[in-house]
Write an enzyme that holds these catalytic residues in place. Structure first.
Site, PDB file in Angstrom:
ATOM      1  N   SER A  31       0.818  -1.213   0.000  1.00 11.50           N
ATOM      2  CA  SER A  31       0.000   0.000   0.000  1.00 11.50           C
ATOM      3  C   SER A  31       0.853   1.266   0.000  1.00 11.50           C
ATOM      4  O   SER A  31       0.504   2.262  -0.652  1.00 11.50           O
ATOM      5  CB  SER A  31      -0.955  -0.012   1.197  1.00 11.50           C
ATOM      6  OG  SER A  31      -0.232  -0.143   2.398  1.00 11.50           O
ATOM      7  N   THR A  32       1.986   1.259   0.689  1.00  5.94           N
ATOM      8  CA  THR A  32       2.821   2.466   0.748  1.00  5.94           C
ATOM      9  C   THR A  32       3.502   2.702  -0.604  1.00  5.94           C
ATOM     10  O   THR A  32       3.554   3.835  -1.100  1.00  5.94           O
ATOM     11  CB  THR A  32       3.864   2.347   1.876  1.00  5.94           C
ATOM     12  OG1 THR A  32       3.235   1.767   3.033  1.00  5.94           O
ATOM     13  CG2 THR A  32       4.431   3.702   2.249  1.00  5.94           C
ATOM     14  N   ALA A  90       8.077  -1.538   3.604  1.00  8.95           N
ATOM     15  CA  ALA A  90       8.622  -2.610   4.452  1.00  8.95           C
ATOM     16  C   ALA A  90       7.603  -2.900   5.545  1.00  8.95           C
ATOM     17  O   ALA A  90       6.738  -2.064   5.840  1.00  8.95           O
ATOM     18  CB  ALA A  90       9.955  -2.197   5.068  1.00  8.95           C
ATOM     19  N   ASP A  91       7.717  -4.078   6.129  1.00 12.82           N
ATOM     20  CA  ASP A  91       6.827  -4.434   7.251  1.00 12.82           C
ATOM     21  C   ASP A  91       7.415  -3.968   8.578  1.00 12.82           C
ATOM     22  O   ASP A  91       6.689  -3.564   9.477  1.00 12.82           O
ATOM     23  CB  ASP A  91       6.604  -5.944   7.277  1.00 12.82           C
ATOM     24  CG  ASP A  91       5.952  -6.411   5.987  1.00 12.82           C
ATOM     25  OD1 ASP A  91       4.882  -5.890   5.659  1.00 12.82           O
ATOM     26  OD2 ASP A  91       6.533  -7.264   5.297  1.00 12.82           O
ATOM     27  N   GLU A 110      11.207  -8.215  -5.051  1.00 10.62           N
ATOM     28  CA  GLU A 110      11.604  -6.958  -4.407  1.00 10.62           C
ATOM     29  C   GLU A 110      13.109  -6.951  -4.148  1.00 10.62           C
ATOM     30  O   GLU A 110      13.792  -5.964  -4.426  1.00 10.62           O
ATOM     31  CB  GLU A 110      10.844  -6.778  -3.093  1.00 10.62           C
ATOM     32  CG  GLU A 110       9.364  -6.488  -3.297  1.00 10.62           C
ATOM     33  CD  GLU A 110       8.584  -6.406  -2.002  1.00 10.62           C
ATOM     34  OE1 GLU A 110       7.675  -5.579  -1.923  1.00 10.62           O
ATOM     35  OE2 GLU A 110       8.873  -7.175  -1.068  1.00 10.62           O
ATOM     36  N   LYS A 128       6.166   1.238  12.029  1.00 12.87           N
ATOM     37  CA  LYS A 128       6.944   0.093  11.539  1.00 12.87           C
ATOM     38  C   LYS A 128       8.393   0.097  12.017  1.00 12.87           C
ATOM     39  O   LYS A 128       9.180  -0.753  11.607  1.00 12.87           O
ATOM     40  CB  LYS A 128       6.900   0.067  10.016  1.00 12.87           C
ATOM     41  CG  LYS A 128       5.507  -0.248   9.478  1.00 12.87           C
ATOM     42  CD  LYS A 128       5.498  -0.254   7.983  1.00 12.87           C
ATOM     43  CE  LYS A 128       4.179  -0.796   7.443  1.00 12.87           C
ATOM     44  NZ  LYS A 128       4.129  -0.743   5.982  1.00 12.87           N
TER      45      LYS A 128
HETATM   46  C1  5RP Z   1       5.431  -6.788   0.035  1.00 15.43           C
HETATM   47  C2  5RP Z   1       6.220  -5.954   0.971  1.00 15.43           C
HETATM   48  C3  5RP Z   1       5.646  -4.631   1.346  1.00 15.43           C
HETATM   49  O1  5RP Z   1       6.572  -3.629   1.026  1.00 15.43           O
HETATM   50  C4  5RP Z   1       5.356  -4.619   2.811  1.00 15.43           C
HETATM   51  O2  5RP Z   1       4.485  -5.708   3.088  1.00 15.43           O
HETATM   52  C5  5RP Z   1       4.708  -3.311   3.258  1.00 15.43           C
HETATM   53  O3  5RP Z   1       3.412  -3.200   2.724  1.00 15.43           O
HETATM   54  P1  5RP Z   1       2.440  -2.011   3.150  1.00 15.43           P
HETATM   55  O4  5RP Z   1       3.059  -0.755   2.636  1.00 15.43           O
HETATM   56  O5  5RP Z   1       1.131  -2.348   2.503  1.00 15.43           O
HETATM   57  O6  5RP Z   1       2.344  -2.019   4.666  1.00 15.43           O
HETATM   58  O7  5RP Z   1       7.275  -6.291   1.427  1.00 15.43           O
HETATM   59  O8  5RP Z   1       6.016  -8.047  -0.143  1.00 15.43           O
END
Ligand code: 5RP
Length: 233
Positions: A31-32, A90-91, A110, A128
């Site tokens: 989403s980001t 990133a998570d 990625e 995060k």
């Molecule tokens: C996908 C990823 C994303 O960058 C990660 O999950 C972050 O996602 P979001 O911005 O939706 O929180 O690594 O594989």
């Protein structure tokens, strides 16, 4: 708009400052990263950015590039000889810029694109950032389907829990863009994240690990709910 959405949006907007006309841009997943893509789209439409090429890190991103009407800018890795800058989410992030990625199961593509880029910029909201990772999110690991139960057992032997990822909208395991499965591994404790990445990658059947080394990250842009941003270089 929720405050976390706002924080992500300011990070995405800040990342635009690192994009120049004429560049080959790696576009992340999630989403980001999609917020960044929409900001980039606006800059292309208003002429602030021109002559860029976009290399997606997942089918999700590829579809969004096409949906925004930017299909003429879409390129696959074999169509370009370098990537100037990659912008990705990133998570989890720690203060050494190490990352946990793969919440969207796109970690392998990625890592290929982000590590290839001359500059790899991460955009996250402040929720995060952690002192040590993994904190809340397990480490996603892409495995070839034939090996999933063996890899899971090997991970459990390292200590902690390991689970095959199941998704919604389809029965059975999540299948990645590369036709593989994901195991989410939460270690009991982590002494050295770099060493853990190496150990996991050595298990036969593992394609890629969602630990991204901070040394490969040029910059982390952290959006805050108050609308400000801080940058870790
Ligand atoms: C996908 C990823 C994303 O960058 C990660 O999950 C972050 O996602 P979001 O911005 O939706 O929180 O690594 O594989």
């Amino acid at each position: 708009m929720g405050s976390i959405d706002r924080a992500r949006e300011v990070a995405a907007r800040e990342a635009l400052k690192y994009v120049r006309s004429g560049q080959v841009i790696g576009v992340g997943t999630g989403s980001t990263a999609m917020l960044f893509l929409r900001e980039l789209h606006k800059s292309i439409i208003n002429g602030a950015v021109s002559n860029v090429l976009l290399v997606p890190t997942s089918t999700e991103t590829e579809i969004e590039i096409v949906r925004l009407g930017l299909v003429n800018l879409l390129r696959y890795p074999w169509q370009v000889d370098h990537i100037d800058v990659a912008i990705d989410g990133a998570d989890e992030v720690d203060y050494g810029k190490n990352l946990i990625k793969g919440g969207g199961a796109a970690l392998t593509r990625e890592k290929i694109i982000d590590y290839w880029a001359r500059e790899f910029i991460v955009i996250v909201d402040e929720s995060k950032v952690f002192n040590s990772i993994p904190s809340k999110h397990p480490i996603p690991i892409e495995v070839i389907p034939f090996a999933w139960s063996i890899v899971r057992t090997r991970l459990e032997e390292l200590g902690g829990t390991a689970e095959l990822r199941f998704g919604s909208g389809k029965r059975g395991p999540v299948v990645t863009d590369n036709g593989n499965y994901i195991i989410d591994y939460m270690p009991k404790s982590v002494i050295n994240i770099e060493e853990l990445e190496r150990v996991i990658k050595e298990i036969p059947g593992v394609v890629e690990v969602g630990i991204f080394n901070g040394k490969r990250v040029s910059r982390v842009i952290i959006g805050k709910v108050d609308g400000s941003v801080i940058t870790m270089d």
